[in-house]
Scaffold this motif. Structure first.
Motif, short mmCIF file in Angstrom:
data_model
loop_
_atom_site.label_atom_id
_atom_site.label_comp_id
_atom_site.label_asym_id
_atom_site.label_seq_id
_atom_site.Cartn_x
_atom_site.Cartn_y
_atom_site.Cartn_z
N TYR A 1 72.63 39.46 49.72
CA TYR A 1 71.19 39.33 49.96
C TYR A 1 70.45 39.31 48.63
O TYR A 1 70.95 39.78 47.61
N GLN A 2 69.25 38.74 48.66
CA GLN A 2 68.47 38.55 47.45
C GLN A 2 67.68 39.82 47.13
O GLN A 2 66.98 40.35 47.97
N HIS A 3 67.80 40.29 45.91
CA HIS A 3 67.06 41.48 45.48
C HIS A 3 65.65 41.07 45.08
O HIS A 3 65.39 39.94 44.66
N GLN A 4 64.72 42.03 45.20
CA GLN A 4 63.30 41.67 45.09
C GLN A 4 62.44 42.89 44.78
O GLN A 4 62.88 44.04 44.89
N ILE A 5 61.21 42.62 44.35
CA ILE A 5 60.15 43.61 44.40
C ILE A 5 59.15 43.10 45.44
O ILE A 5 59.24 41.94 45.89
N LEU A 6 58.22 43.96 45.84
CA LEU A 6 57.24 43.57 46.85
C LEU A 6 55.85 43.55 46.25
O LEU A 6 55.44 44.47 45.54
N ASP A 7 55.12 42.49 46.54
CA ASP A 7 53.76 42.25 46.07
C ASP A 7 52.82 42.56 47.24
O ASP A 7 52.79 41.84 48.23
N VAL A 8 52.07 43.66 47.12
CA VAL A 8 51.27 44.18 48.23
C VAL A 8 49.78 44.00 47.91
O VAL A 8 49.31 44.40 46.85
N LYS A 9 49.05 43.42 48.86
CA LYS A 9 47.62 43.20 48.68
C LYS A 9 46.84 43.88 49.80
O LYS A 9 47.22 43.80 50.98
N LEU A 10 45.74 44.56 49.42
CA LEU A 10 44.90 45.24 50.38
C LEU A 10 43.44 44.88 50.14
O LEU A 10 43.03 44.59 49.02
N ASP A 11 42.68 44.91 51.21
CA ASP A 11 41.23 44.79 51.14
C ASP A 11 40.66 46.06 51.74
O ASP A 11 40.65 46.23 52.96
N GLY A 12 40.21 46.98 50.89
CA GLY A 12 39.81 48.27 51.38
C GLY A 12 41.00 48.98 52.00
O GLY A 12 42.06 49.12 51.39
N GLU A 13 40.85 49.41 53.25
CA GLU A 13 41.95 50.09 53.96
C GLU A 13 42.87 49.11 54.67
O GLU A 13 43.90 49.50 55.23
N THR A 14 42.54 47.82 54.65
CA THR A 14 43.29 46.83 55.42
C THR A 14 44.41 46.22 54.58
O THR A 14 44.18 45.74 53.47
N LEU A 15 45.62 46.26 55.12
CA LEU A 15 46.75 45.61 54.47
C LEU A 15 46.67 44.11 54.74
O LEU A 15 46.74 43.66 55.88
N LEU A 16 46.53 43.32 53.68
CA LEU A 16 46.41 41.87 53.83
C LEU A 16 47.77 41.18 53.88
O LEU A 16 48.01 40.33 54.73
N SER A 17 48.66 41.54 52.96
CA SER A 17 49.95 40.83 52.90
C SER A 17 50.96 41.64 52.10
O SER A 17 50.61 42.46 51.24
N VAL A 18 52.23 41.40 52.40
CA VAL A 18 53.35 41.94 51.62
C VAL A 18 54.31 40.78 51.38
O VAL A 18 54.92 40.26 52.32
N GLU A 19 54.41 40.36 50.14
CA GLU A 19 55.24 39.20 49.81
C GLU A 19 56.34 39.58 48.83
O GLU A 19 56.09 40.28 47.85
N PRO A 20 57.57 39.13 49.09
CA PRO A 20 58.66 39.41 48.14
C PRO A 20 58.57 38.54 46.90
O PRO A 20 58.17 37.37 46.98
#
Length: 414
Positions: free
Chosen positions: A257-276
């Motif tokens: 499997y492919q190793h990765q870090i996660l790119d997490v974006k939020l707007d205030g308290e709302t989780l917008l996206s989690v991208e590898p």
């Protein structure tokens, strides 16, 4: 707000005696480039920063050089790192006063106040954006050892003690934050339902007895950055509760499997996206077999020859798995001779026995298991079975684990 989530670096790790520093160096250089390119507000490192409680000096230099480099190129970046079960909590915290000057928070232990209450204040960290405005609060939960979450205030139930720590910390965070500020948890734990990588993840307590329910992290937590399991995954399919996984394959069971870090974006308290963000593999791990010896030797002979212009540090690590009918005294010699001049680095030969060629009383389909594939609990259980002819009872195994924890905590003192 934008966060990078990574974990389980295991700096100082070796693969069957082979140093991995080159691979870790390549990963950290890549991570520095990603930080410079994307300018996240926060970097979360969710434990098992080192591979052992007493890491080599080179591994420690890797960590601190990275932190200095990240701060120099992005002075507004906040770094939060916690200790994992492989780490010494005391060692992780030792340079904390210096690292705070580099906007880096290092949390290795849970502490208790004189009145028996959790010292929640030290585990709650403000997360500002590039302008300095606090956009979120981080709940930092280093690996919780039984001795830290059991006793007079919490009783003797490990899971109940952990649950109480989470409940108190989340309550303190909710009381501290203002509307619009997100709560971000970072934790090193084995969550129930998580997929474990064979051979490379040390059991935290006993079997699955340490597996924590995702319900510990209530809906007020916008994102949970987890460490311990090396395979990237969601917990129970929840987008907001994630393992980022290790940045390099730490065993041959992790090559698919492919190793990765996660790119997490939020707007205030709302989780917008989690991208590898996929991590380039500096050195491949290659496994040949299991197959009969004759077939293995043919496959080895077909491997590419060494190109003297290529970087030898990038040659793949090789594991050979041979299926034998009977012991082969010159097995290593045959394998190594066939590999002369080949562009691989042999690190392990595993022999698996099948058929009826054995005369030592073992099962026909028995497999040789190397010691480094077994956890301390498994070794103890096997020794008990060999000595007493019965399976070890649960209380004795618990007593062994408590003794093991005491020894590990003594070793952690820097």
């Amino acid at each position: 707000m934008r966060l990078f989530h990574t974990s389980d670096w295991h700096l100082g790790q070796n693969l069957h005696g082979q140093d991995r520093d080159f691979e870790h160096g390549c990963f950290l250089e890549w991570l520095l480039r990603q930080l410079k390119l994307d300018q996240p507000d926060v970097l979360l490192i969710a434990g098992d920063i080192f591979d052992t409680v007493n890491p080599p000096v080179k591994a420690q230099e890797r960590l601190y050089d990275f932190i200095v480099g990240a701060h120099e190129q992005q002075p507004s970046l906040t770094i939060v790192m916690i200790a994992g079960n492989h780490d010494s909590g005391s060692r992780i915290e030792l340079p904390a006063p210096l690292m705070r000057r580099l906007r880096t928070h290092a949390l290795g232990r849970v502490l208790w106040l004189d009145d028996g209450q959790l010292d929640a204040e030290r585990l709650l960290l403000p997360l500002p954006d590039a302008s300095g405005e606090i956009r979120a609060w981080c709940l930092a939960l280093p690996f919780l050892r039984p001795a830290e979450v059991t006793g007079a205030q919490l009783g003797d139930n490990y899971l109940r003690g952990i649950g109480q720590v989470h409940e108190w910390l989340i309550a303190a965070a909710n009381a501290k934050r203002t509307p619009g500020q997100a709560l971000i948890a970072i934790s090193h734990a084995h969550m129930a339902g998580g997929s474990v990588s064979e051979d490379s993840e040390r059991s935290l307590i006993i079997g699955n007895a340490e597996a924590l329910p995702a319900s510990l992290f209530g809906s007020t937590i916008s994102y949970v950055a987890l460490g311990h399991l090396h395979k990237p995954q969601k917990v129970n399919g929840e987008e907001r509760i994630r393992y980022s996984g290790s940045p390099i394959p730490l065993s041959f069971s992790e090559i698919n499997y492919q190793h990765q870090i996660l790119d997490v974006k939020l707007d205030g308290e709302t989780l917008l996206s989690v991208e590898p963000k996929l991590i380039p593999r500096a050195v491949n791990l290659q496994r040949i077999g299991p197959a009969p010896l004759a077939e293995i030797l043919l496959q080895l002979a077909e491997l590419p020859n060494t190109d003297l212009l290529e970087d030898l540090q990038r040659q793949p690590w090789l594991e050979v798995r041979v299926r034998l009918d009977e012991p082969q005294p010159d097995l290593r010699y045959q394998v190594e001779t066939t590999l002369q001049g080949k562009a691989v680095r042999l690190v392990r030969i595993a022999a698996e026995y099948a058929g009826t060629g054995r005369n030592d009383g073992a099962d026909d389909n028995a497999t040789l298991i190397e010691l480094d594939q077994l956890s301390p609990q498994e070794l103890f259980s096997r020794a008990w079975q060999d000595n007493y002819g019965s399976e070890v009872d649960e209380q004795t195994l618990k007593d062994f684990v408590e003794l093991l924890q005491d020894v590990q905590m003594e070793r952690e003192q820097p």
